[in-house]
Enzyme design. Structure first.
Site, short mmCIF file in Angstrom:
data_model
loop_
_atom_site.label_atom_id
_atom_site.label_comp_id
_atom_site.label_asym_id
_atom_site.label_seq_id
_atom_site.Cartn_x
_atom_site.Cartn_y
_atom_site.Cartn_z
CG ASP A 103 -1.74 -1.14 1.45
OD1 ASP A 103 -2.07 -1.78 0.45
OD2 ASP A 103 -2.09 -1.41 2.62
N1 URA Z 1 -1.12 -5.98 3.88
C1 URA Z 1 -1.62 -4.73 3.87
O1 URA Z 1 -2.66 -4.47 4.45
N2 URA Z 1 -0.93 -3.79 3.20
C2 URA Z 1 0.23 -4.02 2.56
O2 URA Z 1 0.81 -3.11 1.98
C3 URA Z 1 0.73 -5.33 2.59
C4 URA Z 1 0.05 -6.29 3.26
#
Ligand code: URA
Length: 249
Positions: A113
């Site tokens: 993310d």
């Molecule tokens: N899980 C998440 O919620 N975000 C990420 O970036 C990776 C794994």
């Protein structure tokens, strides 16, 4: 041993973002392409594409970029998106400009993310990318999560159950391992890569992730001396480590 593929120099350089065939032909004519110490004026010459090519081929006085089949390890900083086309800062912005024109393109191995930091792999090797993200491989992803509220004590059992169903989904998550680090910090190891998985897991447990950092993929840890926003090319041994069991943090 498998024979290295061969390519015309102009075709290879074109696919690595150095310019059009005619631009590369012009560069060759003015001594801008040097192979094994000698000017290569005929850039239609076929050569084997081997990993040592950057030590043998110079373009405009600089060593050739890494040849196709490259794998990059980035310490992803906060606020960068794993996308080729969204607005705002993209993870590809930290790589040399010419690399945006490479074909095959460099892509992230899965996504983190925008607000997640840490270990992110990028590659132009589609087979390798699919092997790493394939659910059949169960490559462990290890995250350090900072939580809005203290752990309540039930989370490890819930995550390990193999029965947790995330909101909007039907298939339960594979068992995951939670290790508390402090009341509001935990290390979580998952083997899947579902959308916002870690944040949604903690939401399902009644908590909220304030910060998320990926420390490890399989047996490959984020190097401690690699600052956020910095990257390095990976060696074959480091790539193989991704498929190994994670060792102790
Ligand atoms: N899980 C998440 O919620 N975000 C990420 O970036 C990776 C794994």
């Amino acid at each position: 041993m498998k024979k290295a593929p061969t390519s015309r120099v102009d075709k290879l350089l074109g696919s690595m973002g150095y310019g059009s065939r005619s631009e590369i032909a012009r560069l060759g004519k003015v001594g801008g392409v040097v192979l094994d110490g000698a000017d290569l004026t005929d850039v239609s010459k076929r050569i084997p594409v081997t990993p040592d090519l950057p030590s043998r081929l110079e373009i405009d006085g600089e060593p050739l970029d890494p040849v196709p089949g490259l794998v990059i390890l980035l310490n992803k900083p906060l606020g960068m998106t794993c996308s080729h086309k969204e607005d705002g800062a993209l993870v590809y912005d930290v790589l040399p400009d010419r690399w945006r024109r490479r074909d095959p393109a460099i892509s992230t191995v899965g996504r983190l993310d925008k607000q997640t930091t840490g270990l992110l792999l990028l590659t132009d090797d589609g087979d390798l990318l699919h092997r790493i993200i394939s659910p059949k491989r169960h490559v462990a992803k290890v995250y350090r999560a900072t939580l809005a509220r203290p752990l309540e004590g039930h989370e490890a059992t819930l995550f390990a159950s193999g029965a947790l169903v995330l909101e909007g989904e039907e298939k339960p998550l594979a068992p995951a391992v939670l290790e508390p680090i402090s009341p509001t910090e935990a290390r979580l190891t998952v083997t899947e890569g579902r959308y916002h998985q870690v944040r949604r897991m903690f939401a399902a447990a009644g908590n909220h992730v304030d910060a998320l950092h990926r420390e490890r993929m399989g047996g490959l840890a984020l190097p401690e001396d690699l600052p956020p926003g910095q990257w390095r090319l990976m060696t074959p041994d480091q790539i193989a480590a991704v498929f190994a069991e994670p060792s102790a943090p």
